[in-house]
Design an enzyme around this catalytic site. Sequence first.
Site: not given
Length: 213
Positions: A125, A13, A86, A158, A169
Site C-alpha cells: 500500500r 473499508k 473499534r 506508511r 494491528r
Amino acid sequence: MNLILLGPPGSGKGTQSKILVKNLGLVQLSTGDMLREAVKSGSVIGQKVAKIMDAGELVTDEIINSLIREKLAERNSGFIFDGYPRTLNQADSLEAQLARAGARVDMVIELLVDVDQLIERIVGRLSCVSCGAMFHKTYQPPTIEGICDVCGGDLMQRKDDNEESFRTRLLEYYQKTAPLTGYYHRAGILKHVSSIGSIEEISERIEATIQAG
C-alpha cells in the site's frame, strides 16, 4: 441512511466508503483520516497519535471518541463510519452520541477477507503525503512511479504498513474489534460481505446488501 463498515486493516473499508459516499450521498467519517490530520498538525495529541501508530497499536478510545464527537456536531446528512467503532466502549459511546441527536445506526456491514490477502494488500500500500489518496504497488499502481495521480504529490509507504506491525494491528483487531460482530448481531443490523475480488465486485455486493435491507 447511517452505515458502519467493519473489517480488519486492509479489508477495503476506506475504498468502499468513498464509493458509497459518491453513490449514496453519505458523509464519510474516517478515523484513519482524522488521525492522520492530527499527526500532520504536529499538535500534542498528534504527536501522541504518531507514537502509537508507529508502534502498530490502536489509538485510545478517549482520543477517538473525542474526534468523532467533533465530527458528529458538524453532521447534516447520513453518514458512513470507516474504522469506527473499534471497541465495545466506542460502540456504546457512538450509540449514546447518536441517541442525543435523535439518530441511530441503520446497518453494519462486516467485510470478510483471509489473512494472507490482507498482508499482501498492506505491504504494497502507498499513500499520498499531500491529499491522502491510496494506491497499491500491484493492484492499483500510480501512472508515474512515486507520484500521486490525483494531486501530483509524493507517494510513500506508511511506517506501520509492514508485516510485523500489521500482525500486531491484526491481533489487536481480533482482540478488541471482533466482539463488535456480536454486539451488532444482537441488535439485528449486522450483514456480512466477502471482500475478495475486484473493487467493483465488492462494491456491487455491498450495494446489493444495502438494497436488500
